[in-house]
Design a protein around this motif. Structure first.
Motif, PDB file in Angstrom:
ATOM      1  N   SER A 111      16.686 -12.403  16.410  1.00  0.00           N
ATOM      2  CA  SER A 111      15.552 -13.207  17.448  1.00  0.00           C
ATOM      3  C   SER A 111      14.462 -13.982  17.549  1.00  0.00           C
ATOM      4  O   SER A 111      14.584 -15.747  17.943  1.00  0.00           O
ATOM      5  CB  SER A 111      15.655 -12.803  19.186  1.00  0.00           C
ATOM      6  OG  SER A 111      15.176 -13.524  19.963  1.00  0.00           O
ATOM      7  N   ALA A 112      14.354 -14.144  16.115  1.00  0.00           N
ATOM      8  CA  ALA A 112      13.099 -14.876  16.082  1.00  0.00           C
ATOM      9  C   ALA A 112      13.637 -15.302  14.574  1.00  0.00           C
ATOM     10  O   ALA A 112      12.367 -16.204  14.340  1.00  0.00           O
ATOM     11  CB  ALA A 112      12.174 -13.385  15.623  1.00  0.00           C
ATOM     12  N   GLY A 113      14.757 -15.048  14.260  1.00  0.00           N
ATOM     13  CA  GLY A 113      14.897 -15.309  12.803  1.00  0.00           C
ATOM     14  C   GLY A 113      13.738 -15.257  11.955  1.00  0.00           C
ATOM     15  O   GLY A 113      13.628 -16.138  10.978  1.00  0.00           O
ATOM     16  N   VAL A 114      13.880 -14.370  11.205  1.00  0.00           N
ATOM     17  CA  VAL A 114      13.119 -13.679  10.153  1.00  0.00           C
ATOM     18  C   VAL A 114      14.202 -12.274   9.918  1.00  0.00           C
ATOM     19  O   VAL A 114      15.464 -12.151  10.412  1.00  0.00           O
ATOM     20  CB  VAL A 114      11.688 -13.461  10.781  1.00  0.00           C
ATOM     21  CG1 VAL A 114      10.870 -14.265  11.311  1.00  0.00           C
ATOM     22  CG2 VAL A 114      11.312 -12.075  11.390  1.00  0.00           C
ATOM     23  N   SER A 115      13.473 -12.197   8.524  1.00  0.00           N
ATOM     24  CA  SER A 115      13.852 -11.386   7.807  1.00  0.00           C
ATOM     25  C   SER A 115      13.096  -9.917   7.753  1.00  0.00           C
ATOM     26  O   SER A 115      12.654  -9.811   8.498  1.00  0.00           O
ATOM     27  CB  SER A 115      13.883 -11.632   6.316  1.00  0.00           C
ATOM     28  OG  SER A 115      12.677 -11.392   5.903  1.00  0.00           O
ATOM     29  N   LYS A 116      13.976  -8.972   7.426  1.00  0.00           N
ATOM     30  CA  LYS A 116      13.069  -7.541   8.153  1.00  0.00           C
ATOM     31  C   LYS A 116      12.481  -7.722   7.168  1.00  0.00           C
ATOM     32  O   LYS A 116      11.377  -7.343   7.660  1.00  0.00           O
ATOM     33  CB  LYS A 116      14.204  -6.844   7.883  1.00  0.00           C
ATOM     34  CG  LYS A 116      14.057  -5.139   8.278  1.00  0.00           C
ATOM     35  CD  LYS A 116      15.238  -4.000   7.788  1.00  0.00           C
ATOM     36  CE  LYS A 116      15.657  -3.798   9.119  1.00  0.00           C
ATOM     37  NZ  LYS A 116      16.428  -2.955   9.251  1.00  0.00           N
ATOM     38  N   LYS A 117      12.628  -7.796   5.615  1.00  0.00           N
ATOM     39  CA  LYS A 117      11.149  -8.256   4.841  1.00  0.00           C
ATOM     40  C   LYS A 117       9.588  -8.422   6.009  1.00  0.00           C
ATOM     41  O   LYS A 117       8.938  -7.818   5.152  1.00  0.00           O
ATOM     42  CB  LYS A 117      10.976  -8.450   3.664  1.00  0.00           C
ATOM     43  CG  LYS A 117      10.243  -8.570   2.471  1.00  0.00           C
ATOM     44  CD  LYS A 117      10.850  -9.085   1.322  1.00  0.00           C
ATOM     45  CE  LYS A 117       9.667  -8.956   0.070  1.00  0.00           C
ATOM     46  NZ  LYS A 117      10.108  -9.565  -0.886  1.00  0.00           N
ATOM     47  N   THR A 118      10.067  -9.792   5.830  1.00  0.00           N
ATOM     48  CA  THR A 118       9.276 -10.564   6.714  1.00  0.00           C
ATOM     49  C   THR A 118       8.384  -9.500   8.042  1.00  0.00           C
ATOM     50  O   THR A 118       6.949  -9.538   8.553  1.00  0.00           O
ATOM     51  CB  THR A 118       9.184 -11.893   7.692  1.00  0.00           C
ATOM     52  OG1 THR A 118      10.181 -12.214   6.485  1.00  0.00           O
ATOM     53  CG2 THR A 118       8.533 -12.842   8.079  1.00  0.00           C
ATOM     54  N   LEU A 119       9.499  -8.966   8.970  1.00  0.00           N
ATOM     55  CA  LEU A 119       8.950  -8.507   9.873  1.00  0.00           C
ATOM     56  C   LEU A 119       7.656  -7.502   9.576  1.00  0.00           C
ATOM     57  O   LEU A 119       7.075  -7.126   9.974  1.00  0.00           O
ATOM     58  CB  LEU A 119      10.388  -8.013  10.418  1.00  0.00           C
ATOM     59  CG  LEU A 119       9.341  -7.073  12.271  1.00  0.00           C
ATOM     60  CD1 LEU A 119       9.969  -7.299  13.245  1.00  0.00           C
ATOM     61  CD2 LEU A 119       9.499  -5.847  12.008  1.00  0.00           C
ATOM     62  N   TYR A 120       7.973  -6.814   8.316  1.00  0.00           N
ATOM     63  CA  TYR A 120       7.401  -5.770   7.998  1.00  0.00           C
ATOM     64  C   TYR A 120       6.428  -5.546   6.949  1.00  0.00           C
ATOM     65  O   TYR A 120       5.668  -5.465   7.358  1.00  0.00           O
ATOM     66  CB  TYR A 120       8.626  -4.605   7.305  1.00  0.00           C
ATOM     67  CG  TYR A 120       9.170  -3.239   8.441  1.00  0.00           C
ATOM     68  CD1 TYR A 120       8.897  -2.736   9.051  1.00  0.00           C
ATOM     69  CD2 TYR A 120      10.303  -3.826   8.535  1.00  0.00           C
ATOM     70  CE1 TYR A 120       9.154  -1.859  10.061  1.00  0.00           C
ATOM     71  CE2 TYR A 120      11.648  -3.004   9.001  1.00  0.00           C
ATOM     72  CZ  TYR A 120      11.059  -2.431  10.359  1.00  0.00           C
ATOM     73  OH  TYR A 120      11.658  -1.660  11.088  1.00  0.00           O
ATOM     74  N   SER A 121       6.368  -6.607   6.508  1.00  0.00           N
ATOM     75  CA  SER A 121       5.336  -7.759   5.617  1.00  0.00           C
ATOM     76  C   SER A 121       4.259  -7.487   6.939  1.00  0.00           C
ATOM     77  O   SER A 121       3.317  -7.588   6.448  1.00  0.00           O
ATOM     78  CB  SER A 121       5.024  -8.056   4.898  1.00  0.00           C
ATOM     79  OG  SER A 121       5.780  -9.835   5.775  1.00  0.00           O
ATOM     80  N   ARG A 180       3.640  -2.423   9.693  1.00  0.00           N
ATOM     81  CA  ARG A 180       4.725  -1.367   9.026  1.00  0.00           C
ATOM     82  C   ARG A 180       5.878  -0.651  10.029  1.00  0.00           C
ATOM     83  O   ARG A 180       6.165   0.409   9.558  1.00  0.00           O
ATOM     84  CB  ARG A 180       3.055  -0.587   8.953  1.00  0.00           C
ATOM     85  CG  ARG A 180       2.626  -0.818   7.925  1.00  0.00           C
ATOM     86  CD  ARG A 180       1.083  -0.070   7.793  1.00  0.00           C
ATOM     87  NE  ARG A 180       0.691   0.440   8.995  1.00  0.00           N
ATOM     88  CZ  ARG A 180      -1.008   0.498   9.099  1.00  0.00           C
ATOM     89  NH1 ARG A 180      -1.349   0.757   8.201  1.00  0.00           N
ATOM     90  NH2 ARG A 180      -1.554   0.678  10.206  1.00  0.00           N
ATOM     91  N   SER A 181       5.544  -0.815  11.438  1.00  0.00           N
ATOM     92  CA  SER A 181       6.086  -0.378  12.692  1.00  0.00           C
ATOM     93  C   SER A 181       6.508  -0.463  13.141  1.00  0.00           C
ATOM     94  O   SER A 181       5.896  -1.559  13.900  1.00  0.00           O
ATOM     95  CB  SER A 181       5.998   1.037  12.679  1.00  0.00           C
ATOM     96  OG  SER A 181       4.518   1.427  13.305  1.00  0.00           O
ATOM     97  N   LYS A 182       7.899  -0.280  13.859  1.00  0.00           N
ATOM     98  CA  LYS A 182       7.802  -0.500  15.298  1.00  0.00           C
ATOM     99  C   LYS A 182       6.968  -0.796  16.738  1.00  0.00           C
ATOM    100  O   LYS A 182       6.590  -1.428  17.491  1.00  0.00           O
ATOM    101  CB  LYS A 182       9.112  -0.186  16.037  1.00  0.00           C
ATOM    102  CG  LYS A 182       9.794  -0.639  17.559  1.00  0.00           C
ATOM    103  CD  LYS A 182      10.843  -0.259  18.232  1.00  0.00           C
ATOM    104  CE  LYS A 182      11.394  -1.326  19.015  1.00  0.00           C
ATOM    105  NZ  LYS A 182      11.817  -0.263  20.143  1.00  0.00           N
TER     106      LYS A 182
END
Length: 189
Positions: free
Chosen positions: A34-44, A47-49
């Motif tokens: 939905s945010a249009g980002v990669s998993k790597k970007t989110l976790y950068s 660190r966690s949900k």
């Protein structure tokens, strides 16, 4: 207006999804898509949900309280009148498209252990709302500003739950009528 940073974009989208669908029911993959980002970007950025949930709760707290204070003070100049204008603010909120109750009540229900960080942020939000009400009660000259703040807050919380669970969009008006009794008792003797 500058575009939001990737972090803000993730938080904004997570806030929207968590509010509409709940914290546990909203997966990280849905937020990423939905945010249009990669998993790597989110976790950068997170660190966690759980860390993302805390960021969304903090943002919602800031947004909600600022809007509540701004709208209450716009509607009423005198502190006494602000104590009742809080319910007018709630009534408008209840009638917004997408009203899904209080994100903090929902968080406290989903993260029920009182030592859970998300529960603690939700509790802090509620304390800060009471602090604002107490400040207005004190400025209005209430005999017991803390007692009046708790009475008004309980009516507000009840109206929020009633509007969300029952679907009664007039709950704020009903609660406002009850609050007038407490305000008169505290200010008029």
């Amino acid at each position: 207006m500058p575009s939001p940073s990737k972090r803000e974009q993730i938080v904004d989208e997570a806030l929207r999804l968590f509010y509409r669908h709940g914290f546990n029911a909203t997966g990280v993959d849905k937020i990423i898509a939905s945010a249009g980002v990669s998993k790597k970007t989110l976790y950068s950025h997170f660190r966690s949900k759980d860390e993302l949930i805390l960021a969304t709760l903090r943002k919602r707290d800031e947004m909600f309280r600022n809007k509540m204070m701004r709208e209450t003070e716009r509607r009423a100049a005198a502190p006494r009148d602000r104590l009742l204008a809080l319910f007018d603010f709630l009534g408008d909120w209840f009638n917004e498209d997408g009203f899904s109750g209080c994100m903090f009540i929902n968080a406290a229900a989903e993260f029920s252990a009182q030592d859970n960080p998300s529960h603690m942020v939700a509790a802090e939000h509620k304390r800060l709302v009471v602090d604002y009400i107490r400040e207005q009660a004190q400025l209005a000259g209430a005999r017991d500003p803390a007692a009046l703040a708790h009475q008004i807050n309980l009516l507000m919380e009840g109206a929020i739950v009633y509007a969300h669970v029952i679907g009664d969009r007039q709950a704020a008006t009903r609660a406002r009528d009850m609050a007038e009794v407490f305000v008169r008792q505290q200010l008029d003797g």
